[in-house]
Scaffold this motif. Structure first.
Motif, mmCIF file in Angstrom:
data_model
loop_
_atom_site.group_PDB
_atom_site.id
_atom_site.type_symbol
_atom_site.label_atom_id
_atom_site.label_comp_id
_atom_site.label_asym_id
_atom_site.label_seq_id
_atom_site.Cartn_x
_atom_site.Cartn_y
_atom_site.Cartn_z
ATOM 1 N N VAL A 172 -11.910 -32.419 -0.427
ATOM 2 C CA VAL A 172 -10.718 -31.714 -0.881
ATOM 3 C C VAL A 172 -9.982 -32.568 -1.900
ATOM 4 C CG1 VAL A 172 -8.536 -30.657 -0.192
ATOM 5 C CG2 VAL A 172 -10.473 -30.665 1.393
ATOM 6 N N ILE A 173 -9.676 -31.966 -3.017
ATOM 7 C CA ILE A 173 -8.757 -32.585 -3.970
ATOM 8 C C ILE A 173 -7.370 -32.107 -3.532
ATOM 9 C CG2 ILE A 173 -8.027 -32.798 -6.374
ATOM 10 C CD1 ILE A 173 -10.961 -32.003 -7.130
ATOM 11 N N GLU A 174 -6.585 -33.027 -3.002
ATOM 12 C CA GLU A 174 -5.256 -32.695 -2.479
ATOM 13 C C GLU A 174 -4.211 -33.176 -3.485
ATOM 14 O OE1 GLU A 174 -4.177 -33.150 1.853
ATOM 15 O OE2 GLU A 174 -2.904 -34.679 0.922
ATOM 16 N N ILE A 175 -3.408 -32.247 -3.943
ATOM 17 C CA ILE A 175 -2.431 -32.536 -4.998
ATOM 18 C C ILE A 175 -1.022 -32.440 -4.434
ATOM 19 C CG2 ILE A 175 -1.568 -31.846 -7.268
ATOM 20 C CD1 ILE A 175 -4.410 -30.364 -7.517
ATOM 21 N N THR A 176 -0.299 -33.540 -4.470
ATOM 22 C CA THR A 176 1.119 -33.524 -4.127
ATOM 23 C C THR A 176 1.855 -33.065 -5.372
ATOM 24 O OG1 THR A 176 0.834 -35.308 -2.540
ATOM 25 C CG2 THR A 176 3.094 -34.897 -3.355
ATOM 26 N N VAL A 177 2.416 -31.870 -5.301
ATOM 27 C CA VAL A 177 3.024 -31.253 -6.486
ATOM 28 C C VAL A 177 4.373 -31.897 -6.770
ATOM 29 C CG1 VAL A 177 3.881 -29.103 -7.482
ATOM 30 C CG2 VAL A 177 1.779 -29.102 -6.083
ATOM 31 N N LEU A 178 4.538 -32.324 -8.022
ATOM 32 C CA LEU A 178 5.770 -32.979 -8.460
ATOM 33 C C LEU A 178 6.558 -32.126 -9.448
ATOM 34 C CD1 LEU A 178 4.153 -36.484 -9.052
ATOM 35 C CD2 LEU A 178 5.477 -35.725 -7.052
ATOM 36 N N ARG A 179 5.866 -31.153 -10.067
ATOM 37 C CA ARG A 179 6.518 -30.336 -11.094
ATOM 38 C C ARG A 179 5.851 -28.973 -11.132
ATOM 39 N NH1 ARG A 179 6.886 -31.824 -17.494
ATOM 40 N NH2 ARG A 179 8.569 -30.368 -17.967
ATOM 41 N N ALA A 180 6.667 -27.933 -11.285
ATOM 42 C CA ALA A 180 6.161 -26.574 -11.408
ATOM 43 C C ALA A 180 6.695 -25.971 -12.706
ATOM 44 C CB ALA A 180 6.602 -25.719 -10.219
ATOM 45 N N LEU A 181 5.786 -25.385 -13.449
ATOM 46 C CA LEU A 181 6.127 -24.749 -14.721
ATOM 47 C C LEU A 181 5.572 -23.335 -14.718
ATOM 48 C CD1 LEU A 181 4.893 -27.699 -16.926
ATOM 49 C CD2 LEU A 181 7.278 -27.164 -16.436
ATOM 50 N N GLY A 182 6.101 -22.480 -15.560
ATOM 51 C CA GLY A 182 5.475 -21.181 -15.731
ATOM 52 C C GLY A 182 6.430 -20.028 -15.870
ATOM 53 N N ARG A 183 5.807 -18.857 -16.038
ATOM 54 C CA ARG A 183 6.522 -17.590 -16.124
ATOM 55 C C ARG A 183 5.686 -16.562 -15.366
ATOM 56 N NH1 ARG A 183 6.894 -14.838 -21.719
ATOM 57 N NH2 ARG A 183 6.717 -17.008 -22.237
ATOM 58 N N ALA A 184 6.167 -16.162 -14.200
ATOM 59 C CA ALA A 184 5.379 -15.227 -13.382
ATOM 60 C C ALA A 184 6.088 -13.897 -13.244
ATOM 61 C CB ALA A 184 5.136 -15.824 -12.009
#
Length: 133
Positions: free
Chosen positions: A121-133
């Protein structure tokens, strides 16, 4: 457009539950980007995104090459004008419990993954969220 990682919009979270393919960007040891299509899951309560992969894949080797501290990565998905990117620090989890948990999450979003005794598993601790949903 940046989002507060601790207070993500319901539409943004719903987008991360849809059946959407993603791209994962890791860095090769020479610093150049490696971008590949992946299936991914995101748990906003823990701030963890997961990608299942074979242990010998280039993306896994890139993360491992960064050492114990992990590697900065970007996980992105696009659907026409909607897009979302999660940036964070990735590490590799190889224990059976982590792999089983990631497979269960993957099955909820996509389908039951095929058997793979080399899965990690590549486990990513999210530090930033970007986007337009």
């Amino acid at each position: 457009m940046a989002h507060d990682i601790h207070h993500l919009d319901p539409a943004y979270l719903a987008f991360w539950r849809e059946y959407q393919l993603c791209t994962l960007t890791t860095l090769r040891p020479d610093g150049t980007p490696h971008v590949v299509p992946v299936g991914a899951t995101f748990d906003p309560e823990t701030g963890i995104a997961r990608v299942i992969s074979s242990r010998e894949s280039r993306k896994v080797r890139n993360v491992l090459a960064a050492g114990e501290a992990g590697q900065r990565v970007a996980l992105c998905q696009v659907d026409r004008a909607r897009w979302a990117t999660l940036e964070g620090r990735a590490v590799i989890r190889q224990d059976a419990a982590s792999v089983a948990d990631a497979e269960r999450r993957y099955a909820e979003r996509y389908r039951q993954p095929r058997e793979n005794p080399e899965r990690v598993v590549i486990e990513i601790t999210v530090l930033r969220a970007l986007g337009r949903a």
